[in-house]
Design a protein around this motif. Structure first.
Motif, PDB file in Angstrom:
ATOM      1  N   ALA A 104      51.464  44.014  45.145  1.00  0.00           N
ATOM      2  CA  ALA A 104      50.027  43.953  44.861  1.00  0.00           C
ATOM      3  C   ALA A 104      49.568  42.501  44.733  1.00  0.00           C
ATOM      4  CB  ALA A 104      49.714  44.736  43.585  1.00  0.00           C
ATOM      5  N   GLN A 114      38.068  32.812  42.772  1.00  0.00           N
ATOM      6  CA  GLN A 114      38.130  34.270  42.723  1.00  0.00           C
ATOM      7  C   GLN A 114      39.095  34.720  41.644  1.00  0.00           C
ATOM      8  OE1 GLN A 114      36.530  36.770  44.115  1.00  0.00           O
ATOM      9  NE2 GLN A 114      35.251  35.547  45.503  1.00  0.00           N
ATOM     10  N   PHE A 115      38.831  35.908  41.124  1.00  0.00           N
ATOM     11  CA  PHE A 115      39.785  36.574  40.236  1.00  0.00           C
ATOM     12  C   PHE A 115      39.805  38.038  40.641  1.00  0.00           C
ATOM     13  CE2 PHE A 115      40.561  39.386  36.627  1.00  0.00           C
ATOM     14  CZ  PHE A 115      41.790  38.923  36.179  1.00  0.00           C
ATOM     15  N   ALA A 116      40.995  38.608  40.773  1.00  0.00           N
ATOM     16  CA  ALA A 116      41.120  40.034  41.119  1.00  0.00           C
ATOM     17  C   ALA A 116      42.221  40.655  40.274  1.00  0.00           C
ATOM     18  CB  ALA A 116      41.435  40.194  42.602  1.00  0.00           C
ATOM     19  N   VAL A 135      48.983  41.022  48.069  1.00  0.00           N
ATOM     20  CA  VAL A 135      47.722  41.514  48.658  1.00  0.00           C
ATOM     21  C   VAL A 135      46.535  40.816  48.002  1.00  0.00           C
ATOM     22  CG1 VAL A 135      46.250  43.539  48.981  1.00  0.00           C
ATOM     23  CG2 VAL A 135      48.744  43.746  49.269  1.00  0.00           C
ATOM     24  N   LEU A 136      46.555  40.742  46.664  1.00  0.00           N
ATOM     25  CA  LEU A 136      45.437  40.104  45.949  1.00  0.00           C
ATOM     26  C   LEU A 136      45.307  38.641  46.358  1.00  0.00           C
ATOM     27  CD1 LEU A 136      45.775  41.473  42.286  1.00  0.00           C
ATOM     28  CD2 LEU A 136      44.310  42.320  44.130  1.00  0.00           C
ATOM     29  N   SER A 149      41.235  34.655  51.479  1.00  0.00           N
ATOM     30  CA  SER A 149      40.292  34.807  52.594  1.00  0.00           C
ATOM     31  C   SER A 149      38.847  34.755  52.095  1.00  0.00           C
ATOM     32  CB  SER A 149      40.567  36.093  53.382  1.00  0.00           C
ATOM     33  OG  SER A 149      40.301  37.212  52.600  1.00  0.00           O
ATOM     34  N   TRP A 150      38.593  35.294  50.899  1.00  0.00           N
ATOM     35  CA  TRP A 150      37.220  35.235  50.372  1.00  0.00           C
ATOM     36  C   TRP A 150      36.818  33.811  49.990  1.00  0.00           C
ATOM     37  CZ3 TRP A 150      38.464  39.593  46.325  1.00  0.00           C
ATOM     38  CH2 TRP A 150      38.695  40.800  47.003  1.00  0.00           C
ATOM     39  N   ASP A 204      33.963  31.119  51.668  1.00  0.00           N
ATOM     40  CA  ASP A 204      32.891  30.530  50.859  1.00  0.00           C
ATOM     41  C   ASP A 204      32.904  29.000  50.885  1.00  0.00           C
ATOM     42  OD1 ASP A 204      31.955  32.980  50.198  1.00  0.00           O
ATOM     43  OD2 ASP A 204      32.937  33.085  48.241  1.00  0.00           O
ATOM     44  N   GLU A 262      38.671  45.722  52.725  1.00  0.00           N
ATOM     45  CA  GLU A 262      40.014  45.648  53.283  1.00  0.00           C
ATOM     46  C   GLU A 262      40.840  46.846  52.826  1.00  0.00           C
ATOM     47  OE1 GLU A 262      38.583  43.361  51.373  1.00  0.00           O
ATOM     48  OE2 GLU A 262      38.961  41.325  52.048  1.00  0.00           O
ATOM     49  N   ARG A 291      38.279  39.173  57.831  1.00  0.00           N
ATOM     50  CA  ARG A 291      39.717  39.458  57.890  1.00  0.00           C
ATOM     51  C   ARG A 291      40.264  39.786  56.508  1.00  0.00           C
ATOM     52  NH1 ARG A 291      41.440  35.350  61.197  1.00  0.00           N
ATOM     53  NH2 ARG A 291      41.153  34.012  59.399  1.00  0.00           N
ATOM     54  N   SER A 292      41.330  40.570  56.492  1.00  0.00           N
ATOM     55  CA  SER A 292      41.943  40.850  55.191  1.00  0.00           C
ATOM     56  C   SER A 292      43.120  39.918  54.991  1.00  0.00           C
ATOM     57  CB  SER A 292      42.397  42.298  55.111  1.00  0.00           C
ATOM     58  OG  SER A 292      43.562  42.521  55.826  1.00  0.00           O
ATOM     59  N   GLY A 317      37.693  45.503  39.069  1.00  0.00           N
ATOM     60  CA  GLY A 317      38.833  44.616  39.288  1.00  0.00           C
ATOM     61  C   GLY A 317      38.633  43.675  40.463  1.00  0.00           C
ATOM     62  N   ASN A 318      37.602  43.918  41.284  1.00  0.00           N
ATOM     63  CA  ASN A 318      37.265  42.968  42.359  1.00  0.00           C
ATOM     64  C   ASN A 318      38.431  42.784  43.318  1.00  0.00           C
ATOM     65  OD1 ASN A 318      35.734  40.913  43.720  1.00  0.00           O
ATOM     66  ND2 ASN A 318      36.872  39.344  42.585  1.00  0.00           N
ATOM     67  N   ARG A 320      46.260  37.185  49.149  1.00  0.00           N
ATOM     68  CA  ARG A 320      45.720  37.107  50.516  1.00  0.00           C
ATOM     69  C   ARG A 320      44.214  37.302  50.517  1.00  0.00           C
ATOM     70  NH1 ARG A 320      49.922  40.826  52.483  1.00  0.00           N
ATOM     71  NH2 ARG A 320      48.315  42.425  52.729  1.00  0.00           N
ATOM     72  N   ARG A 321      43.802  38.344  49.818  1.00  0.00           N
ATOM     73  CA  ARG A 321      42.370  38.659  49.847  1.00  0.00           C
ATOM     74  C   ARG A 321      41.555  37.577  49.138  1.00  0.00           C
ATOM     75  NH1 ARG A 321      42.437  45.240  48.803  1.00  0.00           N
ATOM     76  NH2 ARG A 321      43.504  45.761  50.752  1.00  0.00           N
ATOM     77  N   LEU A 328      46.748  48.605  48.241  1.00  0.00           N
ATOM     78  CA  LEU A 328      46.964  48.499  46.795  1.00  0.00           C
ATOM     79  C   LEU A 328      47.174  49.854  46.133  1.00  0.00           C
ATOM     80  CD1 LEU A 328      44.287  45.769  45.989  1.00  0.00           C
ATOM     81  CD2 LEU A 328      46.783  45.503  45.893  1.00  0.00           C
TER      82      LEU A 328
END
Lengths: 785, 303
Positions: B276, B181-183, B279-280, B286-287, B291, A451, B302-303, A445-446, B282-283, A644
């Motif tokens: 969630a 990005q994909f999460a 959180v996703l 930051s990623w 890049d 973190e 950082r998260s 799920g990446n 934010r992350r 999470l």
């Protein structure tokens, strides 16, 4: 039964693919290449398809059933209801209380109401939809505590299946001496056996009015008795043959397609196949009992347990199945594998309008192990003691009295098991910023590059009885026949023992090779033509079948040597057999078996019994109820993303005593499988309900672990031979399923500092920012290095 | 009744015009390609199509090409998720990452983006990435071909702008000009339907921010306010963003969470989904910022 002595065993181990060797499974390659015949593959020319109509309601009165429209559909051959059941309208594992087809009232969603046979399964399915059942819906009872209150009407026995009481020592007195006490309530959701091979079978009507049933099951003879009673046929007119079992885990002890397929076959005079669909399967078998456990522990400040008190409630659902035995087994081991002088256990199994629950791997001890092992960690935190140290300080050993008053006999190497876990280095920290995302919580799920991740370590110890307990003494019969084919001896084994994946087919051949030295061993189908083997359950089948096959081999060997003695004119006592040759007392070959037997065969059956057990008394639960005990422990290491609530189990280290590893690879497989099933119960596997209805009856939403959820499993297999069993073996299949779940829960508690009072843990329970659904723990002590 | 029950007619066109013809003549026929949604529905008795329109033999559907001078990837309707993972991870990184999370290897070998779109589930894994990239859906009927903007495609739960005589021919995804990005969150580490998912596209060339939200509303959604806020923050810093303040990242997450309209269901609670997503988001931010060319190294940790 004489136990094979050590000397025999060590020479036996040398036999190629004999006992103690990882002999390959005869069904291994066929299962991989697709040629293995599972029960859903059974086929017969001209067979019809049977389909079941099930109740959509968890509780309703049946006012009328109209099958006329369905019966008129082109291609439909018959439609049957309760009125068509020829014999007993009820069946059940121990208590006949479950309708073959519902009448008067349906008591759970999915209860069978009618069955249809047609020329095509889709025709049968659509005809089912044309059956008009007039229901009067009733309010279902779905909460076991409410069922127990005695305040609700309409449940059998006032809602109580059985109350088990165990009293050992004096808890009230002991409480005064306890320096530290902890209390906790632990709940467990409903796990499904989730076997991949659905319920299925083929019934073939016979000319004599009887029927032959090819079916996947864990116990052919118990099935046969129920089927015969419900068909009103004598036992010898109902022949059962084991078909390929695609997993069972307890869920194939209760009947499923059996009676329905036979009724349809007998009514139509045609063979009938039935195969439950994936969704239907969730309604077609029993589940693991959901549990509520209240545990109170008292200890001295130095960490010696003073008392244990447990109240365990298991929801048995609509019908009894094996609930009265599951609750007993849950109670027997509710105090864990610990030596404690004062124990009070009350267990209740209830009736509700939830789906029936029954046998599942661990059989009640999974629920109680989860509860006691969770409480032990709480006690360790209250004492400021390492959880492993607390366990080692209280671990049971040979000669200690169980809460049921029975002294622990047989090897009890709990210290050795726990020491292995103590001394095994912890897995290295993971580098989550680089490395493979599949090793992180959330996997592909990446979701994280480190973190939010916290690591935790948790321990748990489990104990359970092997074999049937409490006066349910059982037997297993096997026949071994030796004859000559192309000049070489061939042995055939016939035994009803169901192969459900555990490897009992491999084992039977290994034993014959070891005992007789015959290389070529063939297995007949397991069927009801031979006396019963008992169920492949309770981790008993290897023990029982081994006893029967060893006994039959001994009789065959004795006859061969007697015959040889007569031919040679020397006493049989000086002769020995190595498969192809008879040897004299100096080890010289003196006569070939081929020459001796010629066209004749030697054939003997043997019935093995284990030692006698007794039921526990109803007042104090005392009695020598068990034949043997088995022990396993786990150390779980987890990474949790506390933002999470996602988990990656990093490692499951485990140690278990198996007595003798009859087939080491099969033993490893059982330990890995049991551990993974426990992992599923810890972090994902739960049937969810809404007012008695299952809301996730599919593998889309009932999640079981994938390979990417399964961690490395370093394991230590101890072999302390059991004095009472063939070859010293002990049951293997269930123990790894007990401690896996609480070890992971304890690791998650260690990582998050949350109480986590419920398994399986859902992501939302683990999100610290949301407060979990749980309270913070009082004092989670960091583990020592 | 018996014959129609035992075997629903199977239409097997081998050319695109024939496929459109079949679609027009048999509006009750369910188009099938990978079958990873449709066959499950049929097996569960949720769908009993009068006929199946098998598109697997139609020539030219199972390949992708670059169009518009290489700025857009045109993904044929029959291209499998496996192909996307293997061949498009540089041109369409968010879509490729989403494709990695689809089902099992077997399902990825069969399943297609076009099938994902036709099912139009709010949980479809490809959708957030398509939204974040402003994809266009190329559909066609005997009447006419047309391009549907991804923002106009999803009209309700499992409902799309596709007309009953139309077939999806391809999906046009602008090639990445910056980090994506994909999460996706689910209670299992693989082969799981999303409890919530998020895609982010920093379109450096277009000076735009694209987002997509999955499994947290009746349809896949876009976090418009989060996009706008970030575009405003980056407006003069696209080429040298330096370190973006923590509160911007947090605000971006909060806006993404607010953009969702989740429900409680068997896969998770609304509260958890919203949390969630934040959180996703934010992350992912930051990623992607780390890049960007010229990003501060500090951003990475950082998260």
């Amino acid at each position: 039964m004489t136990v094979t002595d050590t000397a025999t065993r060590s020479s036996a181990s040398a036999a190629a693919d004999g006992v103690g060797v990882s002999a390959p499974r005869p069904d291994g390659v066929p299962k991989v290449d697709g040629s293995f015949v599972y029960s859903s593959d059974e086929y017969h020319d001209g067979s019809l398809w049977g389909v079941t109509l099930r109740s959509p309601h968890p509780r309703a009165r049946i006012l009328a059933i109209d099958t006329s429209q369905a019966a008129g559909v082109d291609g439909v051959r018959c439609v049957l209801t309760h009125e068509d059941v020829p014999g007993s309208k009820l069946f059940g594992m121990n208590t006949y209380d479950q309708p073959v087809l519902a009448f008067d009232e349906v008591r759970y969603q999915g209860e069978p109401v009618a069955v249809v046979a047609a020329t095509h399964p889709e025709i049968a399915r659509r005809a089912c939809e044309l059956i008009v059942v007039d229901y009067e819906e009733l309010v279902p009872v779905t909460n076991p505590e409410i069922a127990l209150s005695g305040q609700v009407e309409g449940l059998p026995q006032g809602g109580l299946v059985r109350h088990v009481r165990i009293r050992h020592g004096d808890v009230d007195e002991a409480r005064a001496t306890a320096e530290v006490t902890v209390k906790g309530r632990y709940e467990m959701g409903t796990q499904d056996p989730a076997f991949l091979g659905p319920e299925s079978g083929l019934a073939v009507p016979l000319g004599d009015g009887g029927v032959e049933l090819y079916v996947s099951t864990q116990d052919l003879h118990r099935d046969q008795r129920q089927v015969a009673d419900c068909l009103d046929l004598p036992l010898d007119r109902v022949r059962l043959v084991l078909s390929g079992v695609g997993g069972a885990f307890g869920g194939k002890e209760d009947l499923n397609v059996h009676i329905h397929a036979c009724m349809l076959a007998l009514s139509t005079g045609r063979p009938v196949r039935m195969v439950y669909g994936r969704e239907e399967s969730f309604f077609g078998h029993v589940h693991r009992h959901p549990a509520i456990a209240d545990v109170e522990l008292g200890a001295t400040r130095s960490g010696r347990l003073v008392f244990t008190r447990v109240r365990l409630v298991l929801d048995g659902g609509a019908y009894t199945s094996t609930s009265q035995v599951v609750i007993a087994n849950g109670c027997y081991f509710a105090a864990g594998a610990y030596d404690v002088d004062n124990v009070e256990i009350d267990g209740y199994a209830t009736y509700t309008n939830n789906p029936p629950c029954g046998a599942m791997r661990g059989f009640g001890a999974v629920q109680s192990c989860y509860a006691i092992e969770s409480a032990m960690d709480r006690l360790a935190a209250a004492l400021g003691m390492h959880p492993l140290e607390l366990r080692m300080r209280n671990a049971i050993s040979e000669g200690d009295l169980l809460p049921t008053g029975q002294p622990v006999d047989g090897p009890a190497p709990v210290q050795e098991i726990l020491s292995y876990l103590r001394d095994l280095p912890l897995p290295a920290d993971s580098d989550h910023t680089t490395g493979d995302m599949r090793a992180r919580p959330g996997g592909v799920g990446n979701v994280t590059r480190g973190e939010g991740i916290r690591r935790g370590v948790g321990y748990a110890l489990g104990m359970k009885a092997i074999g049937f307990s409490g006066g349910k003494d059982d037997t297993c019969t096997a026949r071994v026949t030796v004859w000559i084919r192309d000049g070489e001896p061939v042995a055939e084994v016939h035994c009803a023992a169901p192969e459900i994946g555990q490897g009992v087919v491999t084992l039977q051949a290994q034993i014959v090779r070891t005992e007789l030295g015959v290389r070529t061993v063939e297995l007949r189908d397991s069927d009801t033509d031979i006396a019963e083997s008992g169920a492949s359950s309770a981790s008993r089948q290897s023990w029982m079948t081994a006893g029967a096959v060893v006994g039959a081999c001994a009789l065959v060997r004795d006859e061969i040597l007697e015959r040889a003695a007569a031919v040679l004119g020397s006493p049989a006592a000086g002769l020995s057999l190595d498969g192809t040759e008879i040897h004299d007392c100096d080890g010289r070959p003196v006569l070939s078996v081929a020459e001796l037997l010629g066209p004749e065969s030697v054939s003997h059956a043997y019935t093995y019994s284990h030692r006698v057990t007794e039921p526990v008394d109803p007042e104090r639960g005392q009695g020598d109820a068990h034949i043997a005990f088995a022990y396993a422990a786990h150390r779980a290491t987890v990474d949790v993303d506390v933002d999470l609530g996602l988990v990656r189990v990093v490692e499951m280290a485990t140690a278990q005593d198996v007595g003798t590893a009859m087939n080491p690879l099969a033993v490893e497989g059982q330990i890995e499988g049991g551990t993974v099933q426990g992992l599923g119960l810890a972090v994902m596997e739960e049937l969810q309900f809404s007012d008695g209805r299952i809301v996730n009856p599919s593998f889309t939403d009932y999640l079981i672990p994938t390979m990417l959820d399964v961690p490395p499993m370093p394991m230590k297999i101890f072999e302390f031979p059991h004095p009472d069993s063939p070859y010293g073996l002990n049951g293997v299949g269930e123990p790894p399923n007990l401690s896996s779940t609480p070890a992971i829960l304890n690791a998650l508690r260690d990582a998050t500092g949350l109480e986590l009072p419920r398994a399986p843990v859902r992501p939302s329970d683990l999100v610290i920012e949301l407060g979990g659904r749980a309270n913070r723990r009082a004092s989670a002590r960091p583990l020592q290095a | 009744m018996e014959t129609s029950l035992a075997s629903a007619p199977m239409l097997r066109p081998s050319t695109w015009p024939d496929a459109l013809q079949s679609r027009a003549e048999h509006p009750d026929a369910a188009p099938i390609c990978g079958g990873t949604d449709l066959m499950v529905d049929i097996n569960f008795g949720r769908s009993r199509p009068a006929a199946l329109l098998d598109l697997t033999s139609v020539e030219g559907l199972d390949s992708w090409e670059l169009i518009d001078d290489g700025s857009t990837v045109r993904v044929g309707a029959g291209v499998s998720f496996t192909t996307i993972v293997e061949e498009l991870s540089h041109l369409c990184p968010a879509l490729a990452q989403a494709a990695r999370t689809v089902g099992s290897p077997q399902i990825r070998n069969r399943g297609t983006v076009a099938g994902n779109l036709a099912t139009a589930s709010p949980a479809g894994d490809a959708h957030p990435a398509l939204l974040a990239c402003w994809a266009q859906v190329e559909v066609e009927s005997l009447r006419r071909p047309r391009l549907i903007e991804i923002d106009d495609f999803f009209v309700g739960p499992k409902s799309s702008a596709l007309a009953s005589d139309e077939l999806i021919r391809a999906v046009r995804v602008p090639a990445a000009t910056g980090p994506q990005q994909f999460a996706k969150v689910g209670p299992r580490n693989a082969m799981v339907i999303a409890t919530a998912s998020f895609a982010l596209n920093l379109d450096v060339a277009g000076r735009r921010v694209g987002t997509g939200i999955g499994s947290a509303g009746p349809t896949p959604l876009r976090a418009r306010q989060a996009e706008q806020m970030l575009e405003e923050t980056l407006i003069d810093r696209w080429d040298s963003p330096g370190a973006v303040a923590d509160d911007v990242i947090r605000r971006f997450g909060a806006l993404a969470g607010e953009a969702a309209s989740p429900i409680d269901d068997v896969r998770g609670s609304a509260e958890y989904r919203r949390h969630a997503l934040a959180v996703l988001a934010r992350r992912c931010l930051s990623w992607t910022l780390a890049d960007l060319p010229g990003a501060s190294a500090r951003q990475v940790a950082r998260s």
